[in-house]
Scaffold this motif. Structure first.
Motif, PDB file in Angstrom:
ATOM      1  N   GLY A  22      42.013 -59.317 -15.492  1.00 57.35           N
ATOM      2  CA  GLY A  22      41.866 -59.857 -16.860  1.00 57.35           C
ATOM      3  C   GLY A  22      42.954 -60.873 -17.162  1.00 57.35           C
ATOM      4  O   GLY A  22      42.674 -61.966 -17.658  1.00 57.35           O
ATOM      5  N   ASN A  23      44.207 -60.543 -16.834  1.00 57.09           N
ATOM      6  CA  ASN A  23      45.318 -61.490 -17.034  1.00 57.09           C
ATOM      7  C   ASN A  23      45.083 -62.759 -16.212  1.00 57.09           C
ATOM      8  O   ASN A  23      45.324 -63.871 -16.679  1.00 57.09           O
ATOM      9  CB  ASN A  23      46.662 -60.912 -16.548  1.00 57.09           C
ATOM     10  CG  ASN A  23      47.119 -59.694 -17.327  1.00 57.09           C
ATOM     11  OD1 ASN A  23      47.615 -58.729 -16.756  1.00 57.09           O
ATOM     12  ND2 ASN A  23      46.942 -59.703 -18.637  1.00 57.09           N
ATOM     13  N   GLY A  36      38.057 -65.300 -22.220  1.00 59.72           N
ATOM     14  CA  GLY A  36      39.161 -64.720 -22.968  1.00 59.72           C
ATOM     15  C   GLY A  36      39.139 -63.208 -22.936  1.00 59.72           C
ATOM     16  O   GLY A  36      40.117 -62.575 -23.281  1.00 59.72           O
ATOM     17  N   ILE A  55      37.841 -60.221 -20.380  1.00 64.83           N
ATOM     18  CA  ILE A  55      37.195 -59.519 -19.263  1.00 64.83           C
ATOM     19  C   ILE A  55      37.215 -58.034 -19.615  1.00 64.83           C
ATOM     20  O   ILE A  55      38.224 -57.510 -20.073  1.00 64.83           O
ATOM     21  CB  ILE A  55      37.968 -59.798 -17.948  1.00 64.83           C
ATOM     22  CG1 ILE A  55      37.929 -61.294 -17.615  1.00 64.83           C
ATOM     23  CG2 ILE A  55      37.396 -58.974 -16.790  1.00 64.83           C
ATOM     24  CD1 ILE A  55      36.551 -61.903 -17.466  1.00 64.83           C
ATOM     25  N   LYS A  66      38.251 -53.850 -23.505  1.00 67.99           N
ATOM     26  CA  LYS A  66      38.920 -54.888 -22.733  1.00 67.99           C
ATOM     27  C   LYS A  66      39.580 -54.304 -21.481  1.00 67.99           C
ATOM     28  O   LYS A  66      40.129 -53.202 -21.541  1.00 67.99           O
ATOM     29  CB  LYS A  66      39.989 -55.509 -23.641  1.00 67.99           C
ATOM     30  CG  LYS A  66      40.599 -56.774 -23.131  1.00 67.99           C
ATOM     31  CD  LYS A  66      41.457 -57.404 -24.196  1.00 67.99           C
ATOM     32  CE  LYS A  66      42.875 -57.532 -23.690  1.00 67.99           C
ATOM     33  NZ  LYS A  66      43.710 -58.397 -24.497  1.00 67.99           N
ATOM     34  N   MET A  67      39.496 -55.017 -20.369  1.00 63.20           N
ATOM     35  CA  MET A  67      40.215 -54.560 -19.166  1.00 63.20           C
ATOM     36  C   MET A  67      41.703 -54.639 -19.468  1.00 63.20           C
ATOM     37  O   MET A  67      42.204 -55.704 -19.833  1.00 63.20           O
ATOM     38  CB  MET A  67      39.884 -55.474 -17.973  1.00 63.20           C
ATOM     39  CG  MET A  67      40.568 -55.033 -16.698  1.00 63.20           C
ATOM     40  SD  MET A  67      40.263 -56.119 -15.292  1.00 63.20           S
ATOM     41  CE  MET A  67      38.616 -55.698 -14.803  1.00 63.20           C
ATOM     42  N   LYS A 119      45.859 -53.108 -18.635  1.00 58.36           N
ATOM     43  CA  LYS A 119      46.739 -52.386 -17.716  1.00 58.36           C
ATOM     44  C   LYS A 119      47.192 -51.055 -18.288  1.00 58.36           C
ATOM     45  O   LYS A 119      47.694 -50.209 -17.584  1.00 58.36           O
ATOM     46  CB  LYS A 119      47.940 -53.246 -17.352  1.00 58.36           C
ATOM     47  CG  LYS A 119      48.665 -53.857 -18.515  1.00 58.36           C
ATOM     48  CD  LYS A 119      49.512 -55.004 -17.998  1.00 58.36           C
ATOM     49  CE  LYS A 119      50.016 -55.860 -19.139  1.00 58.36           C
ATOM     50  NZ  LYS A 119      50.420 -57.175 -18.723  1.00 58.36           N
TER      51      LYS A 119
HETATM   52  P1  AMP Z   1      48.722 -58.674 -21.912  1.00 65.50           P
HETATM   53  O1  AMP Z   1      48.376 -58.120 -20.576  1.00 65.50           O
HETATM   54  O2  AMP Z   1      47.968 -58.001 -23.019  1.00 65.50           O
HETATM   55  O3  AMP Z   1      50.203 -58.788 -22.157  1.00 65.50           O
HETATM   56  O4  AMP Z   1      48.190 -60.166 -21.943  1.00 65.50           O
HETATM   57  C1  AMP Z   1      48.741 -61.238 -21.224  1.00 65.50           C
HETATM   58  C2  AMP Z   1      47.771 -62.400 -21.228  1.00 65.50           C
HETATM   59  O5  AMP Z   1      46.578 -62.067 -20.485  1.00 65.50           O
HETATM   60  C3  AMP Z   1      47.286 -62.806 -22.629  1.00 65.50           C
HETATM   61  O6  AMP Z   1      47.196 -64.221 -22.679  1.00 65.50           O
HETATM   62  C4  AMP Z   1      45.909 -62.189 -22.739  1.00 65.50           C
HETATM   63  O7  AMP Z   1      45.073 -62.939 -23.581  1.00 65.50           O
HETATM   64  C5  AMP Z   1      45.406 -62.207 -21.286  1.00 65.50           C
HETATM   65  N1  AMP Z   1      44.536 -61.036 -21.045  1.00 65.50           N
HETATM   66  C6  AMP Z   1      44.910 -59.725 -20.994  1.00 65.50           C
HETATM   67  N2  AMP Z   1      43.863 -58.915 -20.740  1.00 65.50           N
HETATM   68  C7  AMP Z   1      42.770 -59.727 -20.648  1.00 65.50           C
HETATM   69  C8  AMP Z   1      41.374 -59.496 -20.405  1.00 65.50           C
HETATM   70  N3  AMP Z   1      40.880 -58.278 -20.216  1.00 65.50           N
HETATM   71  N4  AMP Z   1      40.561 -60.564 -20.373  1.00 65.50           N
HETATM   72  C9  AMP Z   1      41.036 -61.807 -20.558  1.00 65.50           C
HETATM   73  N5  AMP Z   1      42.323 -62.095 -20.789  1.00 65.50           N
HETATM   74  C10 AMP Z   1      43.207 -61.080 -20.839  1.00 65.50           C
END
Ligand code: AMP
Ligand code: TRP
Length: 331
Positions: free
Chosen positions: A17-18, A184, A186, A195-196, A198
């Motif tokens: 996803g990231n 945006g 996954i 949302k996928m 971690k």
């Molecule tokens: P995070 O892992 O929530 O700190 O997100 C870091 C970056 O990855 C951000 O810009 C999020 O928008 C993007 N992101 C996180 N999870 C997803 C996902 N499942 N699908 C698309 N983008 C994601």
């Protein structure tokens, strides 16, 4: 060339996803914009980080951005903590924002509302929008690509910039948040309505970029779908297969329509097998480069150059601010 800036937090392992939602878009922006990308390690301290893990996650994150194709010749890539001006400007801006404004931030409100009876919330979570405002305003970016959850913090940066400009005279450019429309989100492979992420308890629904290739393929093969066996993009009624189509489309650069056509009359089994191959190949490519990059001193050299460049820009801006607000006493 317009300037773009973004920060990424080094918390947890990097997911597919990231990669699709943040890393790949950054790599594609680098030819179009002057990019400034930093690892927001000061922000990660708002929640306790096990030091050894923080160190590993930070190096991994940088190695993965580089492995995915971010080019340090084009992009200024650095660690937030290497440029002290962020914290310094964060203090001044924190003195210009009200408790009311900070308490209206949804991310803070969410966290505060989920607190148990005997838990308390760290002051860092409350204050961190000021640091984020400083991260942004130090560099006068035109655009700030962020996820939906960070849009409000960028809007606060605009408000504070306007406040500063009108109180002391024109100093900061007003930044614009850029929220991606596609790719945006996954979804989780086991529960495609979520949302996928971690932070999920089980990792079956989440592919990590550094997952063993066979494991990642298995996760695709066991992804939850429906039972009608038609490969059609319909996120509302067929969230599982639609999510897999999105992943396939982004990684193979084929349109969703052309994939629907290619797999017309084909069962889910074949489709998943092909997608597992595509995902496996993409991960393999990144992992090979990651293993080269993570050894030796390449990362340290990249970060040093990045910090030198960022510091040069940040110092100029901070000096201007300090002259205007009366902190600098030299005539
Ligand atoms: P995070 O892992 O929530 O700190 O997100 C870091 C970056 O990855 C951000 O810009 C999020 O928008 C993007 N992101 C996180 N999870 C997803 C996902 N499942 N699908 C698309 N983008 C994601
Ligand atoms: N707060 C952002 C997040 O949680 C990361 C971040 C820190 C950031 N500073 C930034 C993003 C400046 C964009 C611009 O994901």
């Amino acid at each position: 060339m317009k300037r773009m800036l973004s920060g990424i937090k080094p918390t947890g392992r990097v997911t597919l996803g990231n990669y699709i939602g943040a890393i790949k878009p950054f790599v594609s922006y680098q030819d179009e914009y002057e990019m400034i990308v930093f690892v927001a390690n000061l922000h990660s301290m708002t929640i306790y980080q096990e030091p050894k893990e923080l160190r590993k996650n930070t190096r991994d994150l940088i190695a993965l951005y580089l492995a995915a194709g971010l080019d340090p010749e084009k992009v200024t890539l650095f660690l937030q903590s290497d440029v002290l001006e962020h914290a310094q400007l964060g203090w001044y801006l924190g003195c210009m924002v009200s408790m009311g404004e900070l308490s209206r931030m949804t991310q803070y409100k969410d966290k505060a509302s989920k607190l148990g009876k005997n838990e308390s919330i760290g002051a860092g979570i409350f204050n961190y929008p000021s640091l984020m405002n400083a991260d942004i305003l130090l560099y006068d970016p035109d655009y700030v690509p962020v996820g939906e959850d960070q849009k409000q913090h960028c809007e606060l940066a605009r408000d504070i910039a306007e406040r500063f400009n009108s109180r002391y005279s024109e100093t900061f450019k007003l930044p614009e948040p850029l929220v991606p429309k596609v790719g945006g989100k996954i979804m989780d492979l086991q529960d495609p309505t979520k949302k996928m992420s971690k932070s999920e308890q089980t990792s079956k629904g989440c592919i990590y970029i550094l997952d063993d290739i066979q494991v990642s393929k298995k996760k695709i093969m066991s992804a939850v779908t429906d039972s009608d066996n038609h490969i059609i993009y319909d996120p509302e009624n067929k969230p599982g297969i639609s999510n897999l189509l999105s992943i396939y489309s982004i990684l193979s650069k084929k349109s969703i329509a052309s994939l629907e056509e290619q797999y017309q009359g084909c069962g889910y089994g074949q489709f998943k097998k092909d997608l597992a191959e595509v995902v496996g190949q993409e991960l393999q490519k990144i992992q090979d480069r990651y293993h080269e990059i993570i050894q030796g001193s390449y990362i340290d050299d990249v970060l040093k150059n990045g910090a030198d460049h960022a510091r040069y820009m940040a110092r100029k801006k901070l000096a201007k601010v300090e002259r205007k607000i009366g902190i600098t006493i030299k005539k």
